[in-house]
Design a protein around this motif. Structure first.
Motif, PDB file in Angstrom:
ATOM      1  N   LYS B 244       0.845  -1.194   0.000  1.00 49.23           N
ATOM      2  CA  LYS B 244       0.000   0.000   0.000  1.00 49.23           C
ATOM      3  C   LYS B 244       0.892   1.259   0.000  1.00 49.23           C
ATOM      4  CE  LYS B 244      -4.353   1.062   2.238  1.00 49.23           C
ATOM      5  NZ  LYS B 244      -5.056   0.944   3.519  1.00 49.23           N
ATOM      6  N   GLU B 245       1.937   1.158   0.836  1.00 47.97           N
ATOM      7  CA  GLU B 245       2.894   2.253   0.956  1.00 47.97           C
ATOM      8  C   GLU B 245       3.546   2.541  -0.401  1.00 47.97           C
ATOM      9  OE1 GLU B 245       3.660   4.029   3.528  1.00 47.97           O
ATOM     10  OE2 GLU B 245       5.589   4.923   3.015  1.00 47.97           O
ATOM     11  N   ASP B 246       3.936   1.465  -1.107  1.00 52.33           N
ATOM     12  CA  ASP B 246       4.567   1.634  -2.416  1.00 52.33           C
ATOM     13  C   ASP B 246       3.633   2.355  -3.383  1.00 52.33           C
ATOM     14  OD1 ASP B 246       6.903   0.371  -1.682  1.00 52.33           O
ATOM     15  OD2 ASP B 246       6.153  -1.618  -2.213  1.00 52.33           O
ATOM     16  N   TRP B 247       2.379   1.955  -3.367  1.00 46.31           N
ATOM     17  CA  TRP B 247       1.414   2.618  -4.251  1.00 46.31           C
ATOM     18  C   TRP B 247       1.328   4.100  -3.925  1.00 46.31           C
ATOM     19  CZ3 TRP B 247      -1.222   0.907  -8.460  1.00 46.31           C
ATOM     20  CH2 TRP B 247      -1.215  -0.478  -8.689  1.00 46.31           C
ATOM     21  N   LYS B 248       1.285   4.354  -2.614  1.00 44.71           N
ATOM     22  CA  LYS B 248       1.134   5.737  -2.187  1.00 44.71           C
ATOM     23  C   LYS B 248       2.324   6.581  -2.646  1.00 44.71           C
ATOM     24  CE  LYS B 248       0.397   7.239   2.177  1.00 44.71           C
ATOM     25  NZ  LYS B 248       0.244   6.852   3.603  1.00 44.71           N
ATOM     26  N   ARG B 249       3.496   5.957  -2.626  1.00 45.87           N
ATOM     27  CA  ARG B 249       4.688   6.706  -2.998  1.00 45.87           C
ATOM     28  C   ARG B 249       4.912   6.749  -4.501  1.00 45.87           C
ATOM     29  NH1 ARG B 249       9.494   4.665   0.828  1.00 45.87           N
ATOM     30  NH2 ARG B 249      10.629   5.957  -0.637  1.00 45.87           N
ATOM     31  N   SER B 250       4.179   5.921  -5.257  1.00 46.12           N
ATOM     32  CA  SER B 250       4.437   5.822  -6.696  1.00 46.12           C
ATOM     33  C   SER B 250       3.539   6.688  -7.565  1.00 46.12           C
ATOM     34  CB  SER B 250       4.292   4.365  -7.162  1.00 46.12           C
ATOM     35  OG  SER B 250       5.336   3.586  -6.678  1.00 46.12           O
ATOM     36  N   TRP B 251       2.297   6.873  -7.125  1.00 41.53           N
ATOM     37  CA  TRP B 251       1.354   7.438  -8.095  1.00 41.53           C
ATOM     38  C   TRP B 251       1.720   8.852  -8.536  1.00 41.53           C
ATOM     39  CZ3 TRP B 251      -1.607  11.766  -7.261  1.00 41.53           C
ATOM     40  CH2 TRP B 251      -1.767  12.176  -5.930  1.00 41.53           C
ATOM     41  N   ALA B 252       2.170   9.671  -7.579  1.00 44.20           N
ATOM     42  CA  ALA B 252       2.494  11.046  -7.962  1.00 44.20           C
ATOM     43  C   ALA B 252       3.714  11.087  -8.902  1.00 44.20           C
ATOM     44  CB  ALA B 252       2.721  11.899  -6.724  1.00 44.20           C
ATOM     45  N   PRO B 253       4.805  10.336  -8.604  1.00 47.99           N
ATOM     46  CA  PRO B 253       5.915  10.304  -9.554  1.00 47.99           C
ATOM     47  C   PRO B 253       5.502   9.835 -10.944  1.00 47.99           C
ATOM     48  CG  PRO B 253       6.629   9.389  -7.465  1.00 47.99           C
ATOM     49  CD  PRO B 253       5.164   9.673  -7.333  1.00 47.99           C
ATOM     50  N   TRP B 254       4.580   8.863 -11.026  1.00 48.27           N
ATOM     51  CA  TRP B 254       4.112   8.434 -12.354  1.00 48.27           C
ATOM     52  C   TRP B 254       3.554   9.617 -13.128  1.00 48.27           C
ATOM     53  CZ3 TRP B 254       0.758   3.827 -10.204  1.00 48.27           C
ATOM     54  CH2 TRP B 254       1.610   2.767  -9.868  1.00 48.27           C
ATOM     55  N   LEU B 255       2.684  10.375 -12.438  1.00 51.10           N
ATOM     56  CA  LEU B 255       2.031  11.489 -13.123  1.00 51.10           C
ATOM     57  C   LEU B 255       3.035  12.580 -13.479  1.00 51.10           C
ATOM     58  CD1 LEU B 255      -1.327  11.773 -11.181  1.00 51.10           C
ATOM     59  CD2 LEU B 255      -0.814  10.538 -13.284  1.00 51.10           C
ATOM     60  N   ARG B 256       3.938  12.881 -12.533  1.00 48.28           N
ATOM     61  CA  ARG B 256       4.925  13.927 -12.817  1.00 48.28           C
ATOM     62  C   ARG B 256       5.843  13.483 -13.948  1.00 48.28           C
ATOM     63  NH1 ARG B 256       4.835  15.141  -7.009  1.00 48.28           N
ATOM     64  NH2 ARG B 256       6.233  13.388  -6.666  1.00 48.28           N
ATOM     65  N   GLY B 257       6.233  12.196 -13.916  1.00 50.27           N
ATOM     66  CA  GLY B 257       7.095  11.673 -14.979  1.00 50.27           C
ATOM     67  C   GLY B 257       6.430  11.826 -16.340  1.00 50.27           C
ATOM     68  N   THR B 258       5.139  11.513 -16.383  1.00 57.72           N
ATOM     69  CA  THR B 258       4.394  11.656 -17.635  1.00 57.72           C
ATOM     70  C   THR B 258       4.389  13.110 -18.082  1.00 57.72           C
ATOM     71  OG1 THR B 258       2.968   9.914 -16.801  1.00 57.72           O
ATOM     72  CG2 THR B 258       2.229  11.071 -18.771  1.00 57.72           C
ATOM     73  N   ALA B 259       4.211  13.998 -17.120  1.00 51.99           N
ATOM     74  CA  ALA B 259       4.154  15.422 -17.455  1.00 51.99           C
ATOM     75  C   ALA B 259       5.480  15.911 -18.033  1.00 51.99           C
ATOM     76  CB  ALA B 259       3.789  16.236 -16.219  1.00 51.99           C
ATOM     77  N   PHE B 260       6.601  15.313 -17.598  1.00 51.81           N
ATOM     78  CA  PHE B 260       7.887  15.656 -18.211  1.00 51.81           C
ATOM     79  C   PHE B 260       8.040  14.969 -19.566  1.00 51.81           C
ATOM     80  CE2 PHE B 260       9.550  16.504 -13.798  1.00 51.81           C
ATOM     81  CZ  PHE B 260       9.912  17.811 -14.043  1.00 51.81           C
ATOM     82  N   GLY B 261       7.707  13.685 -19.572  1.00 52.16           N
ATOM     83  CA  GLY B 261       8.047  12.852 -20.731  1.00 52.16           C
ATOM     84  C   GLY B 261       7.275  13.194 -21.990  1.00 52.16           C
ATOM     85  N   PHE B 262       5.978  13.337 -21.873  1.00 50.89           N
ATOM     86  CA  PHE B 262       5.181  13.482 -23.094  1.00 50.89           C
ATOM     87  C   PHE B 262       5.508  14.751 -23.874  1.00 50.89           C
ATOM     88  CE2 PHE B 262       1.073  14.622 -25.177  1.00 50.89           C
ATOM     89  CZ  PHE B 262       1.183  13.688 -26.198  1.00 50.89           C
TER      90      PHE B 262
END
Lengths: 321, 499, 159
Positions: B244-262
């Protein structure tokens, strides 16, 4: 595994026999070297040849190997080292002529046995549609007035695009040394610079700009071939516009030095059979390559001519000292 | 609305059983080949191009899409498990990912990268479907000066994150930039620092340096302290899956990463490296557990992986709308289009809507398939680490050299791999960070070429960098990022002395 | 072994790194000075090398300063034998490829030497494992990807 082992041995033996007697003008095993990494243009040509040669049953086994580096000159050195081996070909092209000079390569193309020119692509000079330049003459005037103000976008330094820009300047009487040519990595980046209006003119193979030309975003000032292109009949040639210049980005195959007349003939025959095959013609169509088959002595003198012309212009532009 | 309808139509094309099969084959082949270091998605597609020759256009393009995305998934697997970043875009993933894998958290690392890639791919593909025509207008406006400014931002933010000794970090970075000078100068065609060795004319291959410093260097290092301080690799510790902790720590980086990458991926010269670096340094700044960075922080895997995948979808924006191939893979895909007489570009959407929307729809499907294919594989992959250590490291070295041998098997290249490996060992021994060297090699030549192009267009006037709004803004950001830490430190000291 | 040098006041590794950085800086600067061709517009091919060389000089001198102020982190003693085994494996690989011995033998040697360096004592067994591994990889590349890895006499039997 054992049977395959025996079979290989047998084929090799036959090949050796064929080579040592060189009685029939027949090649059973062929190695084609692409002097570039897998995936590039020369590699594509080599693998297409492999496909056509085996597909049409002209040669039993064809191997493609890649020798990377230094604009193909490392592969060239290796080919020249394989003196007298009549079962080898190397793909090369116009770009290699310049790369040899630029890299101060100790080996050069005149040391090989020329076999045949296979394909050629015309270059185009384009401007963004909004540009005030309408013809090659307009560009020539602007270039003569101030060469610094005419920025050219194209491929790598000393490549086909660069040489065309320099030859153009020469042909119209501008100072070739002063051209403001900006090399971009890959056609995409140069194209983006054109569409963004960052540069005055762009030079590249026709295929690379085709989509944009048809969509009306780029205007062709001239094509570099002797005749107008079939798929772009509206684009005038340089010659039509009074500029005496013709340039094709060709690809060819060459063989190691020191071949006997029979060996050379066998290779030329093999390539000729391939060029005439249905398989090769299909590949040409699919890939959008133009057939420009030229073999033997004619190709030999064509090659010499190109080497001389490129070397001259590269010295004049100051790419080579 | 039109877009939505077209997309739905695309799905009906892509959902034909035969197309689904092609997609599955593509995804599988892409993953299998992409796992090999040095053989990235571009080469995979190039090698498999003849295979698709006999398929119909729709089918083969869909297979391409699968290979492309699959190749990227495969690349991150090697980076995480073997610490062998096989392509420059998975460098950032390797930094934290391999640390996680050694600590028995390989499962969550692979999972966050797979799901992050999925999320990023999904969002970016939606972006591709809806924003492409608009985004591309902005993208072609980027001039060389803007790219140069972007590189500077990447340089500044990344160098702020490496290690605790600025001197050792900068030394590593500068040596990397020096390595980047080797070879033919892009703008004049002159040989620099080649000392007459023709094999050096092509420059130092990023993968050779990365695999040498990371994988080979690591092997040396682990072997050298085997007796005194044997390294313990724990295949699985705690949950194999993300907690659960991993999910909590992952979701925001996923979105930020997408915002940089695309968006950066959509820039004609943007590439995948810059967004992954930016994502890594952002996550390091924002992480609630900054102490974990460098020891295996899940944010450092989630962000860059998402950025990498989002940028891949980004490169399709200029490819489909303008016919601009802005990455090696895109160039190969263009060749694939052309083999059917199709010319991607402004007219493609109008002329062949079935094909384009079918392709976009199959990108969605490829993404789903990859997650389904990869999540069950996580357990299997992680067990690779249970191989006895001697065989594991011997296998890693075999794997690491294989990529080099396949692409450029010259003795000179292999000697470089060996030399970089030994340098990597020495750097580890004296606590120099190795990543900045690779960053220098990647960003140095790009920044130099863009700056020189800019000055060539302006005929030598450096003001061009400040006259253009985009580059001026980016340089401003870089300046703030550079100065802010010092100002903060000064303020703190000031406050401290007040007390 | 680095510990006893501390007594002399300067950290030897830091001094060596400093000297090496100056050497690299010199090479970069010297090479740039040898360039004959300049750009007609904007920056030439030598601008960046000079900037890099200056940076390296500064870093080199900073290392000298560091050498007298605590030096680099002190590493633990290394297992030289293990390093030599892995290095030998890589040298065998390079030699085998350079002399035309082919991919499979090269990989077998690399595998066995590395495993030995990491503490295994079954060289022959590892050699066999490496051989099978190399052969499998070679055939997979050749047949599935049509990429021919460096071939020697052995590989040619399978082509």
């Amino acid at each position: 595994m054992l049977t395959s082992f025996l079979k290989r041995g047998a084929i090799t033996a036959v090949a050796f026999a064929a080579l040592s007697t060189a009685a029939f003008a027949q090649v059973n095993e062929l190695k084609i070297m692409a002097p570039a990494a897998p995936g590039g243009g020369w590699d594509g040509t080599a693998r297409s040849m492999q496909q056509a040669l085996t597909g049409a049953g002209i040669v039993k086994s064809v191997q493609v190997n890649n020798v990377t580096g230094a604009g193909g000159t490392i592969g060239l050195a290796q080919l020249i080292g394989a003196k007298g081996q009549g079962d080898q070909l190397m793909v090369n092209g116009f770009v290699m002529v310049g790369a040899i000079l630029l890299n101060k390569s100790p080996v050069n193309l005149s040391q090989t046995t020329p076999i045949a020119r296979l394909t050629a692509e015309a270059e185009v000079i384009v401007v963004p549609t909004e540009s005030p330049l309408k013809t090659a003459k307009d560009l020539a005037e602007k270039l003569k007035a101030d060469p610094a103000k005419v920025t050219w976008a194209g491929g790598s330094a000393g490549g086909t695009d660069h040489i065309l820009a320099a030859l153009f300047a020469q042909a119209v009487g501008a100072d070739a040394k002063k051209i403001n040519y900006i090399p971009f990595s890959g056609g995409g980046e140069a194209l983006a610079a054109m569409l963004g209006g960052r540069v005055t003119a762009g030079v590249s193979g026709y295929g690379e700009f085709e989509g944009q030309i048809k969509a009306g975003k780029l205007r062709v000032l001239a094509v570099s071939s002797g005749k107008r292109l079939e798929n772009a009949p509206d684009a005038p040639t340089l010659k039509e516009q009074g500029i005496d210049l013709e340039l094709l980005n060709w690809r060819s195959v060459v063989a190691p030095p020191g071949l006997s007349a029979e060996q050379t003939k066998a290779l030329i025959d093999t390539v000729e059979k391939m060029v005439k095959s249905k398989e090769w013609q299909e590949i040409l169509k699919a890939r959008g390559w133009d057939d420009s088959y030229l073999a033997g002595a004619e190709f030999d003198s064509f090659l010499k001519n190109e080497i001389e012309r490129v070397s001259k212009v590269m010295h004049e532009v100051g790419l080579v000292k | 609305m039109d877009t939505l309808l077209s997309l739905l139509h695309g799905f009906t094309v892509a959902f034909e059983p035969a197309k689904l099969l092609f997609c599955l084959i593509g995804v599988f082949l892409g993953t299998a080949v992409g796992v090999l270091p040095g053989i990235g998605p571009a080469l995979t597609v190039a090698l498999l191009l003849p295979v698709t020759f006999k398929l119909d256009p729709g089918g083969s393009l869909i297979m391409f899409a699968g290979i492309y995305y699959g190749g990227m998934y495969g690349g991150s697997t090697t980076a995480i498990l073997l610490n062998a970043p096989g392509e420059s875009a998975s460098l950032a993933t390797a930094l934290e990912g391999s640390k996680m894998a050694k600590a028995g958290r390989g499962g969550p690392a692979l999972a966050t990268s797979a799901i992050g890639s999925f999320v990023a791919g999904l969002i970016a593909t939606i972006g591709l479907a809806f924003l492409a025509p608009w985004l591309v207008e902005v993208a072609v406006k980027f001039g060389p000066w803007d790219y140069f400014a972007l590189m500077i931002v990447a340089f500044v933010t990344v160098s702020a994150t490496f290690g605790d000794s600025p001197l050792r970090g900068l030394t590593s970075l500068f040596l990397g930039i020096a390595l980047g000078l080797i070879g033919i100068d892009k703008l004049t065609g002159q040989a620099r620092l080649t000392f007459g060795v023709p094999e050096l004319l092509n420059g130092v291959e990023v993968t050779t340096l990365a695999v040498g410093l990371f994988a080979v260097g690591e092997a040396f290092y682990v072997a050298s302290k085997r007796f005194r301080d044997p390294e313990e690799i724990i295949p699985i510790k705690g949950s194999l899956w993300m907690t659960k902790e991993d999910w909590k720590r992952s979701w925001a980086p996923w979105l930020r990463g997408t915002a940089f990458g695309f968006p950066i991926g959509a820039l004609p010269a943007g590439g995948a490296e810059v967004p992954t670096f930016l994502s890594y340094s952002t996550e390091k700044k924002l992480c609630k557990y900054p102490g974990e960075f460098g020891k295996g922080a899940i944010e450092g895997v989630a962000g860059p992986e998402a950025a990498n995948n989002a940028s891949a979808a980004g490169t399709l924006v200029p490819l489909l709308t303008l016919g601009l191939p802005t990455s090696a893979t895109a160039a190969i895909m263009l060749a694939g289009f052309q083999q059917y007489g199709l010319n991607p570009g402004p007219l493609l959407f109008a002329e062949k809507p079935d094909l384009v929307w079918g392709l976009i729809a199959s990108l969605f499907i490829a993404n789903v398939m990859l997650v389904i294919l990869n999540l069950p594989l996580v357990g299997l992959w992680v067990r690779l680490l249970a191989i006895p250590q001697p065989w594991l490291y011997a296998g890693i070295l075999v794997f690491a050299t294989m990529g080099t041998l396949a692409v450029n098997g010259s003795p000179v290249e292999l000697t470089m791999l060996f030399a970089f490996g030994f340098i990597g060992y020495l750097m580890r021994r004296y606590d120099y960070p190795v990543a900045p060297m690779v960053v220098g090699l990647i960003l140095g030549p790009m920044a130099e070429a863009q700056l020189r192009r800019a000055l060539q267009i302006s005929l030598g006037d450096p003001m061009i960098l400040l006259e253009n709004p985009i580059s001026a803004t980016l340089l401003g950001i870089a300046f703030i990022a550079l100065v802010a830490p010092f100002v903060m430190k000064g303020l703190n000291r000031f406050k401290a002395s007040e007390d | 072994m680095t510990n006893d040098i501390r007594a002399q006041g300067a950290d030897k590794p830091a001094l060596i790194v400093g000297v090496l950085l100056l050497v690299v800086a010199f090479l970069v600067g010297y090479d740039a000075a040898q360039q004959t061709i300049v750009a007609t517009y904007g920056l030439g091919p030598t601008a960046m090398p000079y900037v890099v060389a200056c940076g390296l000089v500064i870093l080199g001198f900073s290392h000298f300063v560091v050498a007298f102020r605590g030096g680099l982190p002190k590493p633990e003693a290394a297992d030289g034998k293990a390093l030599l085994w892995i290095a030998a494996g890589l040298v065998c690989l390079i030699g085998c490829i350079a002399l035309g011995g082919g991919f499979v033998i090269a990989i077998a040697l690399l595998f066995a030497c590395t495993a030995r360096g990491m503490g295994r004592r079954a060289f022959a067994v590892d050699l066999a494992i490496g051989f099978v591994l190399g052969l499998a990889i070679f055939l997979a590349f050749a047949k599935l990807l049509t990429l021919i890895l460096p071939s020697g006499p052995l590989e040619r039997l399978f082509l």
